[in-house]
Design a protein around this motif. Structure first.
Motif, PDB file in Angstrom:
ATOM      1  N   LEU A 189      -8.353   8.102 -26.658  1.00  0.00           N
ATOM      2  CA  LEU A 189      -9.377   9.019 -27.398  1.00  0.00           C
ATOM      3  C   LEU A 189      -8.630  10.123 -28.292  1.00  0.00           C
ATOM      4  CD1 LEU A 189     -12.379   9.395 -25.070  1.00  0.00           C
ATOM      5  CD2 LEU A 189     -12.527   8.104 -27.085  1.00  0.00           C
ATOM      6  N   VAL A 190      -7.657  10.580 -27.807  1.00  0.00           N
ATOM      7  CA  VAL A 190      -6.771  11.604 -28.549  1.00  0.00           C
ATOM      8  C   VAL A 190      -6.118  10.898 -29.635  1.00  0.00           C
ATOM      9  CG1 VAL A 190      -4.795  12.958 -28.295  1.00  0.00           C
ATOM     10  CG2 VAL A 190      -6.513  13.037 -26.480  1.00  0.00           C
ATOM     11  N   GLY A 191      -5.376   9.806 -29.534  1.00  0.00           N
ATOM     12  CA  GLY A 191      -4.880   9.010 -30.244  1.00  0.00           C
ATOM     13  C   GLY A 191      -5.716   8.592 -31.299  1.00  0.00           C
ATOM     14  N   TYR A 192      -6.810   8.119 -30.909  1.00  0.00           N
ATOM     15  CA  TYR A 192      -7.889   7.501 -32.126  1.00  0.00           C
ATOM     16  C   TYR A 192      -8.196   8.622 -32.909  1.00  0.00           C
ATOM     17  CZ  TYR A 192     -12.058   5.639 -34.216  1.00  0.00           C
ATOM     18  OH  TYR A 192     -13.018   5.286 -34.913  1.00  0.00           O
TER      19      TYR A 192
ATOM     20  N   PHE B 228      -3.095  18.223 -25.509  1.00  0.00           N
ATOM     21  CA  PHE B 228      -3.210  16.785 -25.749  1.00  0.00           C
ATOM     22  C   PHE B 228      -1.809  16.276 -25.598  1.00  0.00           C
ATOM     23  CE2 PHE B 228      -7.170  18.438 -27.912  1.00  0.00           C
ATOM     24  CZ  PHE B 228      -8.032  18.056 -27.053  1.00  0.00           C
ATOM     25  N   VAL B 229      -1.643  15.198 -25.261  1.00  0.00           N
ATOM     26  CA  VAL B 229      -0.229  14.618 -25.245  1.00  0.00           C
ATOM     27  C   VAL B 229      -0.672  12.936 -25.976  1.00  0.00           C
ATOM     28  CG1 VAL B 229       1.518  13.453 -24.108  1.00  0.00           C
ATOM     29  CG2 VAL B 229       0.482  15.346 -23.264  1.00  0.00           C
ATOM     30  N   MET B 230       0.390  12.818 -27.122  1.00  0.00           N
ATOM     31  CA  MET B 230       0.119  11.228 -27.588  1.00  0.00           C
ATOM     32  C   MET B 230       1.865  11.036 -28.157  1.00  0.00           C
ATOM     33  SD  MET B 230      -1.034  12.771 -31.466  1.00  0.00           S
ATOM     34  CE  MET B 230      -2.303  13.736 -30.673  1.00  0.00           C
ATOM     35  N   SER B 231       1.931   9.889 -28.544  1.00  0.00           N
ATOM     36  CA  SER B 231       3.065   9.275 -28.871  1.00  0.00           C
ATOM     37  C   SER B 231       3.545   9.872 -30.271  1.00  0.00           C
ATOM     38  CB  SER B 231       3.119   7.894 -28.736  1.00  0.00           C
ATOM     39  OG  SER B 231       4.262   7.315 -29.460  1.00  0.00           O
TER      40      SER B 231
END
Length: 226
Positions: free
Chosen positions: A184-187, A37-40
């Motif tokens: 969805l990943v960030g949430y 998963f990639v996120m900020s």
């Protein structure tokens, strides 16, 4: 100013709230990978924003959160104006340890997400306040976990997709599938953190309540003397 403990608590909570919100915007251009998963990295300070939002909601009401949210949005916009000026002013060649390309590579990325992040921030904060008081008006002083976690769970669903949609999907930087999966990943990450923070919310309530008891006792004493 600072005559009561409640005023001191508000200033401290406001400082924590504003600092984490501004920092989240400034570091938002860096992406991290957790497994597949990639996120900020900008997600990192937001759990503290959730926590302070709930505590301010509890002790200073709906108007307190709304006013602070508008002030914070203005300060975020101000920070980006200063960043824009800093980017446009050329670095001293051969002297500055950070050249223009390096500076813009770090802070210039944040400039692209200012509109999306500000709209997402204000929308999520207003939704958070509404949901929080919807639950509190029905449960009174009970079920702190419901109004605190419930408001965060719903508001951050909007926040996660608004900022990605405006900053990345609408300009064509990511496709629709990436937009949905990243949102969805960030949430999911924010949801997990919100649940894990539930004990911290109860601890915060306990510490603030104990700290404010002296003011309450003093006010009662002065009232009886009158």
């Amino acid at each position: 100013m600072f005559k009561t403990r409640k005023e001191i608590v508000f200033v401290i909570l406001s400082g924590i709230f504003i600092t984490n919100a501004v920092v989240a915007e400034l570091i938002g251009g860096k992406l991290i990978q957790i497994g597949p998963f990639v996120m900020s990295i900008g997600i990192l300070p937001w759990p503290i924003v959730f926590l302070t939002t709930d505590l301010i909601n509890e002790y200073f009401g709906e108007k307190g959160v709304k006013k602070l949210s508008f002030i914070t949005a203005c300060l975020i916009a101000y920070a980006f104006i200063i960043l824009f000026m800093a980017i446009t002013i050329p670095a001293a060649k051969g002297i500055s340890p950070v050249d223009d390309n390096q500076f813009e590579a770090v802070f210039g990325q944040s400039m692209w997400i200012i509109v999306g992040s500000l709209i997402a921030f204000m929308a999520s904060q207003l939704i958070d306040v509404w949901i929080f008081w919807f639950f509190k008006n029905r449960t009174g002083e009970k079920k702190i976990w419901l109004r605190a976690t419930g408001s965060t769970v719903i508001s951050q669903l909007f926040d996660s997709f608004i900022v990605l949609g405006i900053a990345f999907w609408l300009p064509g930087k990511i496709d629709f599938d990436t937009f949905i999966s990243s949102g969805l990943v960030g949430y999911t990450f924010k949801l997990a953190i919100a649940i894990l923070l539930t004990p911290a919310i109860y601890l915060g309530h306990y510490l603030i309540k104990k700290y404010l008891e002296k003011d309450n006792l003093q006010n009662n004493k002065e009232h009886l003397q009158k």
